[in-house]
Design an enzyme around this catalytic site. Structure first.
Site, PDB file in Angstrom:
ATOM      1  N   CYS A  51      19.254  98.090  -5.100  1.00 59.15           N
ATOM      2  CA  CYS A  51      17.482  97.480  -4.678  1.00 59.15           C
ATOM      3  C   CYS A  51      17.650  97.290  -3.233  1.00 59.15           C
ATOM      4  O   CYS A  51      18.487  97.223  -2.723  1.00 59.15           O
ATOM      5  CB  CYS A  51      17.705  96.285  -5.504  1.00 59.15           C
ATOM      6  SG  CYS A  51      17.776  96.609  -7.558  1.00 59.15           S
ATOM      7  N   LYS A  82      22.197  93.978 -18.948  1.00 63.04           N
ATOM      8  CA  LYS A  82      22.718  95.335 -18.027  1.00 63.04           C
ATOM      9  C   LYS A  82      23.889  94.903 -17.169  1.00 63.04           C
ATOM     10  O   LYS A  82      24.873  95.569 -17.034  1.00 63.04           O
ATOM     11  CB  LYS A  82      21.219  95.710 -17.322  1.00 63.04           C
ATOM     12  CG  LYS A  82      21.658  96.349 -16.029  1.00 63.04           C
ATOM     13  CD  LYS A  82      20.400  96.489 -14.930  1.00 63.04           C
ATOM     14  CE  LYS A  82      20.004  95.578 -14.118  1.00 63.04           C
ATOM     15  NZ  LYS A  82      21.103  95.555 -12.751  1.00 63.04           N
ATOM     16  N   ASN A  83      23.741  93.682 -16.564  1.00 66.88           N
ATOM     17  CA  ASN A  83      24.749  93.275 -15.585  1.00 66.88           C
ATOM     18  C   ASN A  83      26.144  92.982 -16.062  1.00 66.88           C
ATOM     19  O   ASN A  83      27.125  92.564 -15.340  1.00 66.88           O
ATOM     20  CB  ASN A  83      24.240  92.312 -14.581  1.00 66.88           C
ATOM     21  CG  ASN A  83      22.982  92.700 -13.678  1.00 66.88           C
ATOM     22  OD1 ASN A  83      22.989  94.131 -13.538  1.00 66.88           O
ATOM     23  ND2 ASN A  83      22.442  91.795 -13.097  1.00 66.88           N
ATOM     24  N   ASP A 132      17.403  86.740  -9.574  1.00 67.13           N
ATOM     25  CA  ASP A 132      16.744  87.868 -10.212  1.00 67.13           C
ATOM     26  C   ASP A 132      15.468  87.352 -11.007  1.00 67.13           C
ATOM     27  O   ASP A 132      14.916  88.219 -11.262  1.00 67.13           O
ATOM     28  CB  ASP A 132      17.803  88.486 -11.173  1.00 67.13           C
ATOM     29  CG  ASP A 132      18.879  89.298 -10.453  1.00 67.13           C
ATOM     30  OD1 ASP A 132      18.482  89.569  -9.121  1.00 67.13           O
ATOM     31  OD2 ASP A 132      19.995  89.632 -10.913  1.00 67.13           O
ATOM     32  N   ARG A 135      15.274 101.015 -14.432  1.00 68.10           N
ATOM     33  CA  ARG A 135      16.722 100.813 -13.919  1.00 68.10           C
ATOM     34  C   ARG A 135      17.281  99.886 -14.846  1.00 68.10           C
ATOM     35  O   ARG A 135      18.283  99.582 -15.255  1.00 68.10           O
ATOM     36  CB  ARG A 135      16.834 100.599 -12.475  1.00 68.10           C
ATOM     37  CG  ARG A 135      16.768 101.773 -11.778  1.00 68.10           C
ATOM     38  CD  ARG A 135      17.198 101.543 -10.480  1.00 68.10           C
ATOM     39  NE  ARG A 135      18.239 100.829 -10.209  1.00 68.10           N
ATOM     40  CZ  ARG A 135      18.514 100.228  -9.163  1.00 68.10           C
ATOM     41  NH1 ARG A 135      17.957 100.029  -8.251  1.00 68.10           N
ATOM     42  NH2 ARG A 135      20.079  99.527  -9.216  1.00 68.10           N
ATOM     43  N   ARG A 159      22.944  93.782   1.888  1.00 69.15           N
ATOM     44  CA  ARG A 159      23.957  93.868   0.700  1.00 69.15           C
ATOM     45  C   ARG A 159      25.166  94.948   1.080  1.00 69.15           C
ATOM     46  O   ARG A 159      25.335  96.007   0.371  1.00 69.15           O
ATOM     47  CB  ARG A 159      23.208  94.449  -0.547  1.00 69.15           C
ATOM     48  CG  ARG A 159      21.968  93.604  -0.987  1.00 69.15           C
ATOM     49  CD  ARG A 159      21.573  94.011  -2.384  1.00 69.15           C
ATOM     50  NE  ARG A 159      22.415  93.540  -3.407  1.00 69.15           N
ATOM     51  CZ  ARG A 159      22.127  94.160  -4.633  1.00 69.15           C
ATOM     52  NH1 ARG A 159      21.366  94.933  -4.769  1.00 69.15           N
ATOM     53  NH2 ARG A 159      22.719  93.654  -5.452  1.00 69.15           N
TER      54      ARG A 159
HETATM   55  N1  EPU Z   1      27.605  90.288  -0.105  1.00 65.31           N
HETATM   56  C1  EPU Z   1      28.001  90.727   1.088  1.00 65.31           C
HETATM   57  N2  EPU Z   1      29.311  91.588   1.138  1.00 65.31           N
HETATM   58  C2  EPU Z   1      29.862  91.993  -0.220  1.00 65.31           C
HETATM   59  C3  EPU Z   1      29.240  91.403  -1.313  1.00 65.31           C
HETATM   60  C4  EPU Z   1      28.098  90.677  -1.458  1.00 65.31           C
HETATM   61  O1  EPU Z   1      27.366  90.355   1.985  1.00 65.31           O
HETATM   62  O2  EPU Z   1      30.639  92.484  -0.021  1.00 65.31           O
HETATM   63  C5  EPU Z   1      26.182  89.441  -0.222  1.00 65.31           C
HETATM   64  C6  EPU Z   1      25.024  90.321  -0.874  1.00 65.31           C
HETATM   65  O3  EPU Z   1      24.348  90.612   0.215  1.00 65.31           O
HETATM   66  C7  EPU Z   1      24.223  88.911  -1.506  1.00 65.31           C
HETATM   67  C8  EPU Z   1      25.270  87.940  -1.717  1.00 65.31           C
HETATM   68  O4  EPU Z   1      26.543  88.200  -1.137  1.00 65.31           O
HETATM   69  O5  EPU Z   1      23.661  88.495  -0.157  1.00 65.31           O
HETATM   70  C9  EPU Z   1      25.652  87.992  -3.367  1.00 65.31           C
HETATM   71  O6  EPU Z   1      25.814  89.126  -3.790  1.00 65.31           O
HETATM   72  P1  EPU Z   1      26.544  89.706  -5.004  1.00 65.31           P
HETATM   73  O7  EPU Z   1      27.818  90.420  -4.707  1.00 65.31           O
HETATM   74  O8  EPU Z   1      26.778  88.199  -5.785  1.00 65.31           O
HETATM   75  O9  EPU Z   1      25.684  90.289  -5.935  1.00 65.31           O
HETATM   76  P2  EPU Z   1      26.119  91.803  -6.617  1.00 65.31           P
HETATM   77  O10 EPU Z   1      27.244  91.643  -7.443  1.00 65.31           O
HETATM   78  O11 EPU Z   1      25.665  92.717  -5.700  1.00 65.31           O
HETATM   79  C10 EPU Z   1      24.665  91.047  -8.704  1.00 65.31           C
HETATM   80  C11 EPU Z   1      23.666  91.545  -9.655  1.00 65.31           C
HETATM   81  C12 EPU Z   1      22.316  91.250  -8.808  1.00 65.31           C
HETATM   82  C13 EPU Z   1      22.123  89.970  -8.685  1.00 65.31           C
HETATM   83  C14 EPU Z   1      23.226  89.367  -7.923  1.00 65.31           C
HETATM   84  C15 EPU Z   1      23.252  87.831  -7.662  1.00 65.31           C
HETATM   85  C16 EPU Z   1      24.557  93.285 -10.781  1.00 65.31           C
HETATM   86  C17 EPU Z   1      24.722  94.807 -11.185  1.00 65.31           C
HETATM   87  N3  EPU Z   1      23.894  92.775  -9.955  1.00 65.31           N
HETATM   88  O12 EPU Z   1      24.658  91.816  -7.585  1.00 65.31           O
HETATM   89  O13 EPU Z   1      21.417  91.690  -9.942  1.00 65.31           O
HETATM   90  O14 EPU Z   1      20.838  89.620  -7.704  1.00 65.31           O
HETATM   91  O15 EPU Z   1      24.568  89.452  -8.572  1.00 65.31           O
HETATM   92  O16 EPU Z   1      22.996  87.145  -8.637  1.00 65.31           O
HETATM   93  O17 EPU Z   1      25.297  92.370 -11.448  1.00 65.31           O
HETATM   94  C18 EPU Z   1      19.202  93.036 -10.628  1.00 65.31           C
HETATM   95  O18 EPU Z   1      19.935  93.106 -11.635  1.00 65.31           O
HETATM   96  O19 EPU Z   1      18.227  93.305 -10.478  1.00 65.31           O
HETATM   97  C19 EPU Z   1      20.311  92.706  -9.345  1.00 65.31           C
HETATM   98  C20 EPU Z   1      19.888  92.994  -8.137  1.00 65.31           C
END
Ligand code: EPU
Length: 425
Positions: free
Chosen positions: A116, A22-23, A305, A397, A121
């Site tokens: 989520c 998915k990701n 995750d 999802r 976030r």
């Molecule tokens: N963060 C910020 N500001 C930003 C971006 C991120 O503070 O602008 C913080 C987030 O709040 C978090 C940390 O940085 O505390 C890391 O977030 P990251 O950006 O790496 O996460 P993401 O890209 O939003 C993806 C996956 C998540 C997974 C995380 C970490 C996707 C669509 N989602 O999220 O997957 O938990 O990386 O590996 O790729 C899931 O699949 O259930 C899921 C939540």
């Protein structure tokens, strides 16, 4: 409203085929829309987040065919720069439309995403990155508005907290920029690498993905490409943990074993036997699990995750386990659901302490987000009696065909539709 009903107590045994990630699919579908051309993706999972992104992009003018696991994307007609507010609020990955639209159209007005409930976030890192590439960036009325004069301008950018989404969004935005963008402290997740490989097939020049420094030499036009999405390491990890938790014997097939080192290290420590095959991983548990201590971390560390599913698997382990969550600010909402089932769990700051209990008992619980949903499923598989899981749309999802896959491993699980029951009555 649909529910998943599980009667626990049966060790899961057998082989399960892993779906496409998915990701990876989400950013790669967005990336395919960078070119006014046709791309073909194979191994795309039919999970709700993918369908939501498809609806968001279709509304912008992109045409799709999604048959089996093959998705054909014709982005020639993309014309709008404001994705639908209600659809975008459903998932955080909708924000990948920002990098896409900025690169392709020079402007984006993208709703601040939802997703989520696992901490605050925000998308501040993404916005700082777009600004570093020369975009004017502002938030107004629930939208992020970003625009560049003609093309973005390549620049160095330090990615805070090695954010996956920021790294990918900036790869998209920089792919058509003038000059070179260098991302330092870039995320190294396999999904980042997968997106970079696909971008390069489209003609982009992305180097270093998989290390913490990625360079993107912008080019003026990309073209369509054909690609097969990598297998979903989190889905696979979830089924392996179903096997571990139930004292079973599960082979997850069609995956990339090197993605599993952190997980396999921990389940081996907990007492599971693990066998790594060329495209599969097998776990077998013949005795009581032992407690383990885990810190989540960016790849190649233990995936955040898999934290909730692991917590559920450790609920009956001998002794006290701990899971320290270092990636998301707060990811413990699911703990109350597991407590309803008799788990002994205590959150202390960023750390969950789990004292193993003899037995969990079935209860009505909610799937609060995708991985919280996986946690209650695992707890239910091990529990005595029947568990009814509500808000199953959160599981849908991220997991395609969960009930069928679990049933093929011998689980007693069914999906019940309340409306259908009412009609029968
Ligand atoms: N963060 C910020 N500001 C930003 C971006 C991120 O503070 O602008 C913080 C987030 O709040 C978090 C940390 O940085 O505390 C890391 O977030 P990251 O950006 O790496 O996460 P993401 O890209 O939003 C993806 C996956 C998540 C997974 C995380 C970490 C996707 C669509 N989602 O999220 O997957 O938990 O990386 O590996 O790729 C899931 O699949 O259930 C899921 C939540």
């Amino acid at each position: 409203m649909e529910r998943i009903v599980i009667t626990g107590g049966r060790p899961l045994r057998g082989a399960v085929r892993v779906s496409g990630a998915k990701n990876s699919s989400l950013p790669i579908i967005a990336a395919a829309c960078l070119a006014p051309d046709v791309s073909v993706l194979e191994n795309v999972p039919h999970c709700q987040d993918v369908l939501t992104l498809q609806a968001i992009l279709a509304d912008l003018g992109v045409r799709f065919e999604f048959a089996g696991t093959r998705m054909t994307i014709d982005a020639g007609g993309l014309y709008r720069t404001i994705p639908d507010y209600a659809l975008c609020r459903r998932m955080r990955a909708s924000f990948y439309t920002a990098g896409l639209l900025l690169a392709r159209m020079g402007r984006a007005e993208v709703p601040l995403p939802g997703g989520c409930s696992i901490g605050t976030r925000p998308v501040d890192f993404h916005m700082k990155g777009f600004a570093a590439l020369g975009a004017g960036v502002a938030t107004e009325h629930g939208y992020m508005k970003a625009s560049v004069a003609r093309r973005a301008k390549g620049a160095p950018f330090y990615v805070p907290r090695s954010s996956v989404g920021t790294t990918i969004n900036l790869m998209l935005a920089a792919s058509t920029a003038r000059g070179v963008t260098t991302l330092t402290n870039a995320a190294r997740e396999p999904e980042v690498v997968d997106t970079a490989v696909f971008l390069n097939l489209m003609g982009a020049r992305v180097r270093g993905a998989g290390t913490d420094t990625i360079t993107i030499r912008g080019i003026s036009a990309l073209h369509g490409a054909q690609y097969t999405i990598i297998p979903d390491r989190i889905e696979a990890g979830t089924y392996l943990l179903c096997g571990v938790a139930t004292g079973g014997d599960v082979l997850a097939e069609g995956l990339i074993p090197e993605h599993f080192q952190a997980l396999l290290g921990k389940v081996t420590e907990a007492g599971a036997e693990t066998v790594v095959e060329p495209d599969g991983v097998r776990v077998r548990v013949a005795r009581e699990l032992a407690a383990v201590d885990v810190d989540t971390a960016p790849y190649p560390g233990f995936a955040t995750d898999l934290h909730p599913p692991l917590a559920a698997a450790l609920a009956r382990a001998r002794g006290t386990s701990s899971i320290r969550e270092t990636v998301h600010d707060s990811r413990f909402a699911y703990v109350d659901e597991l407590r309803r089932m008799g788990a002994e769990m205590k959150v202390e700051g960023d750390t969950l302490r789990i004292t193993g209990v003899e037995q969990l008992t079935g209860a009505p619980v909610e799937a609060l987000d995708i991985r919280a949903g996986a946690a209650v499923v695992i707890a239910a598989l091990t529990a005595e009696g029947t568990t009814e899981i509500r808000t199953v749309e959160n599981i849908d999802r991220g997991y395609e065909g969960l009930t069928e896959k679990l049933r093929s491993l011998g689980a007693r699980v069914e999906r019940v539709d309340d409306e259908a029951i009412r009609e029968v009555v």
